[in-house]
Write a protein that holds these residues in place. Structure first.
Motif, PDB file in Angstrom:
ATOM      1  N   UNK A   7       0.718  -1.248   0.309  1.00 50.77           N
ATOM      2  CA  UNK A   7       0.472   0.576  -0.002  1.00 50.77           C
ATOM      3  C   UNK A   7       0.936   0.858  -0.304  1.00 50.77           C
ATOM      4  N   UNK A   8       2.011   1.305   0.936  1.00 51.45           N
ATOM      5  CA  UNK A   8       2.025   2.687   0.864  1.00 51.45           C
ATOM      6  C   UNK A   8       3.533   3.310  -0.279  1.00 51.45           C
ATOM      7  N   UNK A   9       4.058   1.898  -0.754  1.00 50.92           N
ATOM      8  CA  UNK A   9       4.791   1.745  -1.663  1.00 50.92           C
ATOM      9  C   UNK A   9       3.759   1.532  -2.963  1.00 50.92           C
ATOM     10  N   UNK A  10       3.062   1.924  -2.952  1.00 52.59           N
ATOM     11  CA  UNK A  10       2.472   2.378  -4.330  1.00 52.59           C
ATOM     12  C   UNK A  10       1.722   3.266  -4.588  1.00 52.59           C
ATOM     13  N   UNK A  11       1.277   3.755  -2.929  1.00 53.07           N
ATOM     14  CA  UNK A  11       1.062   5.721  -2.272  1.00 53.07           C
ATOM     15  C   UNK A  11       2.093   6.183  -2.907  1.00 53.07           C
ATOM     16  N   UNK A  12       3.116   5.505  -2.410  1.00 54.80           N
ATOM     17  CA  UNK A  12       4.168   7.134  -2.987  1.00 54.80           C
ATOM     18  C   UNK A  12       4.698   7.325  -4.237  1.00 54.80           C
ATOM     19  N   UNK A  13       4.926   5.628  -4.893  1.00 54.74           N
ATOM     20  CA  UNK A  13       5.314   5.488  -6.345  1.00 54.74           C
ATOM     21  C   UNK A  13       4.272   6.583  -6.862  1.00 54.74           C
ATOM     22  N   UNK A  28       2.816  23.571 -15.500  1.00 54.05           N
ATOM     23  CA  UNK A  28       2.825  24.451 -14.321  1.00 54.05           C
ATOM     24  C   UNK A  28       2.244  25.297 -14.627  1.00 54.05           C
ATOM     25  N   UNK A  29       0.750  25.488 -13.982  1.00 55.62           N
ATOM     26  CA  UNK A  29       0.031  26.169 -14.027  1.00 55.62           C
ATOM     27  C   UNK A  29      -1.133  26.062 -12.276  1.00 55.62           C
ATOM     28  N   UNK A  30      -1.808  27.130 -12.191  1.00 59.52           N
ATOM     29  CA  UNK A  30      -2.738  26.600 -11.150  1.00 59.52           C
ATOM     30  C   UNK A  30      -3.632  25.232 -11.070  1.00 59.52           C
ATOM     31  N   UNK A  31      -3.488  24.750 -12.375  1.00 57.19           N
ATOM     32  CA  UNK A  31      -4.953  23.708 -12.290  1.00 57.19           C
ATOM     33  C   UNK A  31      -3.939  22.446 -12.117  1.00 57.19           C
ATOM     34  N   UNK A  32      -2.369  22.329 -11.883  1.00 57.25           N
ATOM     35  CA  UNK A  32      -1.469  21.079 -11.435  1.00 57.25           C
ATOM     36  C   UNK A  32      -2.306  20.446 -10.521  1.00 57.25           C
ATOM     37  N   UNK A  33      -2.247  21.231  -9.001  1.00 56.78           N
ATOM     38  CA  UNK A  33      -3.017  19.798  -8.310  1.00 56.78           C
ATOM     39  C   UNK A  33      -4.055  19.098  -8.460  1.00 56.78           C
ATOM     40  N   UNK A  34      -4.864  19.987  -9.409  1.00 53.60           N
ATOM     41  CA  UNK A  34      -6.445  18.803  -9.447  1.00 53.60           C
ATOM     42  C   UNK A  34      -6.295  18.364 -10.599  1.00 53.60           C
ATOM     43  N   UNK A  35      -4.810  18.098 -11.400  1.00 48.94           N
ATOM     44  CA  UNK A  35      -4.967  17.268 -12.191  1.00 48.94           C
ATOM     45  C   UNK A  35      -3.756  16.301 -11.825  1.00 48.94           C
ATOM     46  N   UNK A  36      -2.900  16.500 -11.271  1.00 50.89           N
ATOM     47  CA  UNK A  36      -2.257  15.424 -10.332  1.00 50.89           C
ATOM     48  C   UNK A  36      -3.220  14.349  -9.739  1.00 50.89           C
ATOM     49  N   UNK A  37      -4.101  14.905  -8.567  1.00 54.50           N
ATOM     50  CA  UNK A  37      -5.090  14.195  -7.809  1.00 54.50           C
ATOM     51  C   UNK A  37      -6.095  13.704  -8.853  1.00 54.50           C
ATOM     52  N   UNK A  38      -6.634  13.858 -10.404  1.00 58.04           N
ATOM     53  CA  UNK A  38      -7.675  13.011 -10.611  1.00 58.04           C
ATOM     54  C   UNK A  38      -6.453  11.839 -11.278  1.00 58.04           C
ATOM     55  N   UNK A  39      -5.728  12.290 -11.988  1.00 58.91           N
ATOM     56  CA  UNK A  39      -4.314  11.266 -11.788  1.00 58.91           C
ATOM     57  C   UNK A  39      -4.023  10.183 -11.268  1.00 58.91           C
ATOM     58  N   UNK A  40      -4.115  10.475  -9.775  1.00 63.61           N
ATOM     59  CA  UNK A  40      -3.831   9.694  -8.870  1.00 63.61           C
ATOM     60  C   UNK A  40      -4.914   8.744  -7.931  1.00 63.61           C
ATOM     61  N   UNK A  41      -6.043   9.395  -8.530  1.00 68.45           N
ATOM     62  CA  UNK A  41      -7.631   8.463  -8.377  1.00 68.45           C
ATOM     63  C   UNK A  41      -7.762   7.646  -9.385  1.00 68.45           C
ATOM     64  N   UNK A  42      -6.970   7.552 -10.404  1.00 62.25           N
ATOM     65  CA  UNK A  42      -6.688   6.191 -10.883  1.00 62.25           C
ATOM     66  C   UNK A  42      -5.672   4.836 -11.071  1.00 62.25           C
ATOM     67  N   UNK A  43      -4.564   5.951 -11.156  1.00 63.91           N
ATOM     68  CA  UNK A  43      -3.233   5.292 -10.368  1.00 63.91           C
ATOM     69  C   UNK A  43      -3.025   4.296  -9.180  1.00 63.91           C
ATOM     70  N   UNK A  44      -3.610   5.050  -8.319  1.00 63.05           N
ATOM     71  CA  UNK A  44      -2.850   4.445  -7.223  1.00 63.05           C
ATOM     72  C   UNK A  44      -3.956   3.227  -6.543  1.00 63.05           C
ATOM     73  N   UNK A  45      -5.253   2.959  -7.493  1.00 63.63           N
ATOM     74  CA  UNK A  45      -5.516   1.323  -7.366  1.00 63.63           C
ATOM     75  C   UNK A  45      -4.788   0.367  -7.626  1.00 63.63           C
ATOM     76  N   UNK A  46      -4.298   1.220  -9.105  1.00 62.11           N
ATOM     77  CA  UNK A  46      -4.160   0.251 -10.410  1.00 62.11           C
ATOM     78  C   UNK A  46      -2.306  -0.538  -9.567  1.00 62.11           C
ATOM     79  N   UNK A  47      -1.819   0.800  -9.083  1.00 63.24           N
ATOM     80  CA  UNK A  47      -0.526   0.171  -8.662  1.00 63.24           C
ATOM     81  C   UNK A  47      -0.391  -0.305  -7.297  1.00 63.24           C
ATOM     82  N   UNK A  48      -1.072   0.195  -6.540  1.00 64.92           N
ATOM     83  CA  UNK A  48      -1.673  -1.397  -5.180  1.00 64.92           C
ATOM     84  C   UNK A  48      -1.880  -3.031  -5.762  1.00 64.92           C
TER      85      UNK A  48
END
Length: 70
Positions: A7-13, A28-48
């Motif tokens: 879980x931790x390895x997947x979350x960090x990576x 790099x702009x103001x919308x970057x954090x939202x785009x990162x979180x959107x990508x992370x929501x898909x990537x984290x379960x797959x990485x785990x």
């Protein structure tokens, strides 16, 4: 313990990779954090799931690398 490690390895990576890939593709702009979180929501379960699946193979490769094939 193996599940928490996965879980931790997947979350960090996933977070690191989502940040680098999203920033390099969209800039790099103001919308970057939202785009990162959107990508992370898909990537984290797959990485785990991937970390759980490849863990036995990686453990064997590490054992082989440290001790040698014989």
């Amino acid at each position: 313990m193996p599940w928490m490690f996965a879980f931790y390895m997947a979350a960090i990576m996933a977070l690191l990779m989502c940040t680098v890939i999203t920033a390099s593709n969209t800039g790099l702009d103001r919308g970057l954090p939202a785009r990162i979180l959107h990508a992370y929501a898909l990537a984290m379960p797959v990485a785990f799931g991937c970390v759980l699946l490849v863990r036995p193979l990686v453990a064997r490769l590490v054992r082989w690398s440290v001790r040698g094939p014989g």
